[in-house]
Design a protein around this motif. Structure first.
Motif, PDB file in Angstrom:
ATOM      1  N   VAL A 286      32.936  -2.723  27.969  1.00  0.00           N
ATOM      2  CA  VAL A 286      32.461  -1.337  28.040  1.00  0.00           C
ATOM      3  C   VAL A 286      31.059  -1.230  27.435  1.00  0.00           C
ATOM      4  O   VAL A 286      30.170  -0.573  27.995  1.00  0.00           O
ATOM      5  CB  VAL A 286      33.445  -0.394  27.321  1.00  0.00           C
ATOM      6  N   LYS A 287      30.845  -1.891  26.300  1.00  0.00           N
ATOM      7  CA  LYS A 287      29.534  -1.836  25.650  1.00  0.00           C
ATOM      8  C   LYS A 287      28.461  -2.488  26.537  1.00  0.00           C
ATOM      9  O   LYS A 287      27.360  -1.951  26.705  1.00  0.00           O
ATOM     10  CB  LYS A 287      29.586  -2.571  24.309  1.00  0.00           C
ATOM     11  N   LEU A 288      28.784  -3.666  27.074  1.00  0.00           N
ATOM     12  CA  LEU A 288      27.823  -4.347  27.939  1.00  0.00           C
ATOM     13  C   LEU A 288      27.492  -3.502  29.162  1.00  0.00           C
ATOM     14  O   LEU A 288      26.335  -3.427  29.601  1.00  0.00           O
ATOM     15  CB  LEU A 288      28.370  -5.695  28.382  1.00  0.00           C
ATOM     16  N   SER A 289      28.504  -2.878  29.731  1.00  0.00           N
ATOM     17  CA  SER A 289      28.287  -2.067  30.924  1.00  0.00           C
ATOM     18  C   SER A 289      27.416  -0.862  30.607  1.00  0.00           C
ATOM     19  O   SER A 289      26.521  -0.491  31.379  1.00  0.00           O
ATOM     20  CB  SER A 289      29.631  -1.620  31.504  1.00  0.00           C
ATOM     21  N   LYS A 290      27.643  -0.241  29.449  1.00  0.00           N
ATOM     22  CA  LYS A 290      26.822   0.893  29.021  1.00  0.00           C
ATOM     23  C   LYS A 290      25.365   0.471  28.890  1.00  0.00           C
ATOM     24  O   LYS A 290      24.439   1.158  29.350  1.00  0.00           O
ATOM     25  CB  LYS A 290      27.343   1.437  27.701  1.00  0.00           C
ATOM     26  N   ILE A 291      25.136  -0.676  28.266  1.00  0.00           N
ATOM     27  CA  ILE A 291      23.769  -1.172  28.099  1.00  0.00           C
ATOM     28  C   ILE A 291      23.125  -1.411  29.465  1.00  0.00           C
ATOM     29  O   ILE A 291      21.955  -1.057  29.686  1.00  0.00           O
ATOM     30  CB  ILE A 291      23.764  -2.457  27.261  1.00  0.00           C
ATOM     31  N   CYS A 292      23.881  -2.021  30.377  1.00  0.00           N
ATOM     32  CA  CYS A 292      23.339  -2.287  31.714  1.00  0.00           C
ATOM     33  C   CYS A 292      23.067  -1.007  32.479  1.00  0.00           C
ATOM     34  O   CYS A 292      22.095  -0.928  33.248  1.00  0.00           O
ATOM     35  CB  CYS A 292      24.285  -3.204  32.486  1.00  0.00           C
ATOM     36  N   ASN A 293      23.901   0.008  32.280  1.00  0.00           N
ATOM     37  CA  ASN A 293      23.608   1.311  32.884  1.00  0.00           C
ATOM     38  C   ASN A 293      22.268   1.839  32.386  1.00  0.00           C
ATOM     39  O   ASN A 293      21.456   2.382  33.157  1.00  0.00           O
ATOM     40  CB  ASN A 293      24.710   2.310  32.527  1.00  0.00           C
ATOM     41  N   ASP A 294      22.022   1.689  31.081  1.00  0.00           N
ATOM     42  CA  ASP A 294      20.760   2.149  30.511  1.00  0.00           C
ATOM     43  C   ASP A 294      19.573   1.377  31.095  1.00  0.00           C
ATOM     44  O   ASP A 294      18.533   1.965  31.425  1.00  0.00           O
ATOM     45  CB  ASP A 294      20.772   1.959  28.992  1.00  0.00           C
ATOM     46  N   LEU A 295      19.715   0.062  31.198  1.00  0.00           N
ATOM     47  CA  LEU A 295      18.617  -0.742  31.738  1.00  0.00           C
ATOM     48  C   LEU A 295      18.290  -0.321  33.166  1.00  0.00           C
ATOM     49  O   LEU A 295      17.110  -0.291  33.568  1.00  0.00           O
ATOM     50  CB  LEU A 295      18.973  -2.227  31.690  1.00  0.00           C
ATOM     51  N   ARG A 296      19.322  -0.021  33.933  1.00  0.00           N
ATOM     52  CA  ARG A 296      19.091   0.409  35.311  1.00  0.00           C
ATOM     53  C   ARG A 296      18.364   1.764  35.350  1.00  0.00           C
ATOM     54  O   ARG A 296      17.465   1.979  36.166  1.00  0.00           O
ATOM     55  CB  ARG A 296      20.419   0.486  36.062  1.00  0.00           C
ATOM     56  N   LEU A 297      18.772   2.677  34.459  1.00  0.00           N
ATOM     57  CA  LEU A 297      18.118   3.985  34.420  1.00  0.00           C
ATOM     58  C   LEU A 297      16.674   3.862  33.937  1.00  0.00           C
ATOM     59  O   LEU A 297      15.752   4.434  34.542  1.00  0.00           O
ATOM     60  CB  LEU A 297      18.885   4.921  33.482  1.00  0.00           C
ATOM     61  N   LEU A 298      16.465   3.133  32.854  1.00  0.00           N
ATOM     62  CA  LEU A 298      15.128   3.035  32.271  1.00  0.00           C
ATOM     63  C   LEU A 298      14.138   2.353  33.210  1.00  0.00           C
ATOM     64  O   LEU A 298      12.933   2.597  33.128  1.00  0.00           O
ATOM     65  CB  LEU A 298      15.192   2.280  30.941  1.00  0.00           C
ATOM     66  N   SER A 299      14.653   1.498  34.090  1.00  0.00           N
ATOM     67  CA  SER A 299      13.774   0.793  35.028  1.00  0.00           C
ATOM     68  C   SER A 299      13.742   1.451  36.400  1.00  0.00           C
ATOM     69  O   SER A 299      13.103   0.932  37.323  1.00  0.00           O
ATOM     70  CB  SER A 299      14.237  -0.662  35.183  1.00  0.00           C
TER      71      SER A 299
END
Length: 467
Positions: A286-299
């Motif tokens: 869940v934590k990794l997925s949240k981080i990856c969601n953020d990376l996708r949004l920020l980029s």
């Protein structure tokens, strides 16, 4: 092809003469064509089985239960398996009926036949070294299999923690690199207050560090084993003191502080540790997925999204849209997370379905946990090597978004009050003007005071300025 005849109480079967496994393994191969993935896909489990069989042989030799020559042959065969040999001789499907009996017998037969060769005999001459009478002596599948499972899982969790630590260091390095990159923080996908990109990435490193601790805590649960419990925990068919001697031998061989469960009956059916480990793996996912969601949004963008960071360009993103590049590495890690979350349901249901003195569903629990750990480990490595390490920041764009944001009006609350701050924010939204310009226009504060309050760098730490 030369063959040999082997038998069990169900009858006889022809076995290729060059094969080290025997009749019970062959029956399992015929019965369990389920996943297409055999236990030789998990070398840690095969090596763990060899460690358990070697510890048992040493204990049985010390207690005088089996001849020294046989015990030494068994130990030598186990050493070869631990070194990585004969793994192709473990063809049984990972998911199987029988609570792991087929996996246990696969190990017993391979070890027995290799021990026979080392002792100067032919495969199948079981009167000299028998899979059940000697290799499986003082054991049952119900204590040998779960002990090996715990040893293998312990080692796999260790590699997961290493991979998580590697990714954590990657995020920490980016946190330091981006420490001076001013950007807008967001809540509910709306402008909030300023922060630095470094703070954002440092937070990712921190959350991974917390989860490494949780994995380590959960791993400790599986150092309690039931070796010596035999069938249901009563220790039937094992000599007195066997459990202590075998567990000590296993501890000395592996360097892992294994202890014998205080109640072997309970330990033989209890799978609570696996449920807790699965829950921790879900937490990591869940934590990794949240981080990856953020990376996708920020980029996102690059022209119509946030566009605050740039992810490494790994491959063309479309078969129809030229120039499009997708965030494929975060996307694949998202999918790993979803799969691990689903495996947690499998582990939960399998653990719940244990009945009376044994949980026969351990093979599917083992398969789910092994696969989940492996996938998370690889996901951490891929995310760091092919994404995080190459992330760059769009510094000027980030700062421009801050300076044009309505969110910096939050800093005025302690000085001019919520109502007046809200009024300025509303006017800024309606007119397109900046908060800075409107405060000066309405003579709310002096330019000097406003500059002090609205300095973005001064809004990233605890700070209260009175009028």
């Amino acid at each position: 092809m030369k063959t040999r005849i082997e038998h069990d109480f169900l009858g006889e079967k022809e076995i290729p003469a060059n094969i080290y496994y025997g009749v019970q393994t062959l029956r399992a191969v015929e019965n369990f064509n389920i996943t297409g993935c055999s236990i030789n896909s998990c070398p840690e489990m095969i090596e763990a089985l060899a460690y358990v069989k070697k510890a048992a042989a040493q204990a049985n030799m010390e207690l005088g239960v089996i001849p020294a020559e046989v015990a030494k042959g068994i130990c030598a065969a186990c050493d070869e398996i631990i070194a990585g040999n004969l793994h192709e001789q473990f063809p049984v499907d990972c998911i199987q009926g029988g609570a792991g009996t087929s996996t246990n017998m696969n190990a017993n037969e391979v070890i027995a036949n290799r021990a026979l060769e080392l002792m100067g005999h032919e495969k199948g001459e079981y009167q000299y070294c028998h899979p059940n009478n000697h290799v499986n002596c003082s054991q049952s599948t119900n204590d040998a299999y779960p002990t090996a499972f715990r040893l293998a899982l312990y080692n796999k969790l260790t590699t997961l923690m290493d991979a998580m630590g590697y990714l954590q260091k990657g995020f920490a390095a980016k946190g330091a690199e981006f420490a001076d990159v001013l950007k807008m923080g967001r809540t509910q996908l709306q402008d909030a207050v300023p922060m630095t990109l470094g703070q954002e990435f440092a937070a990712y490193a921190t959350t991974l560090g917390e989860d490494i601790i949780r994995v380590r805590e959960a791993r400790q649960l599986i150092t309690e084993i039931n070796l010596g419990a035999t069938a249901i925990g009563t220790g039937i068919n094992a000599p007195a003191d066997y459990s202590r001697i075998a567990t000590t031998a296993l501890r000395n061989m592996t360097g892992i502080d294994f202890t014998t469960s205080a109640n072997l009956v309970e330990a033989t059916w209890d799978t609570g540790a696996y449920v807790q480990i699965s829950g921790v793996l879900k937490r990591v996912a869940v934590k990794l997925s949240k981080i990856c969601n953020d990376l996708r949004l920020l980029s996102s963008g690059p022209r119509t999204g946030f566009n605050e960071i740039n992810l490494p360009k790994m491959q063309p993103g479309s078969s129809i849209m030229p120039g499009k590049v997708n965030p494929v590495i975060p996307e694949v890690v998202n999918q790993v997370a979803y799969d691990v979350i689903g495996k947690d349901v499998t582990v939960t249901l399998a653990a719940e379905n244990g009945q009376l003195e044994l949980n026969v569903m351990e093979p599917v629990i083992a398969n789910a946990l092994f696969q989940g750990v492996d996938m998370l480990r690889r996901a951490c490595l891929v995310l760091q090597d092919r994404c995080v390490s190459g992330i760059t920041a769009n510094r000027e764009h980030c700062r421009a978004l801050v300076e044009n944001s309505i969110g910096i009006v939050t800093a005025l609350n302690p000085i001019i009050g919520y109502e007046k701050s809200a009024s300025i924010a509303k006017e800024a939204l309606e007119t397109g003007g900046s908060v800075y310009e409107l405060v000066l226009k309405h003579n709310v504060l002096s330019k000097e005071k406003l500059d002090e309050i609205l300095s973005p760098e001064n809004m990233m730490h605890p700070r209260f300025i009175r009028n």
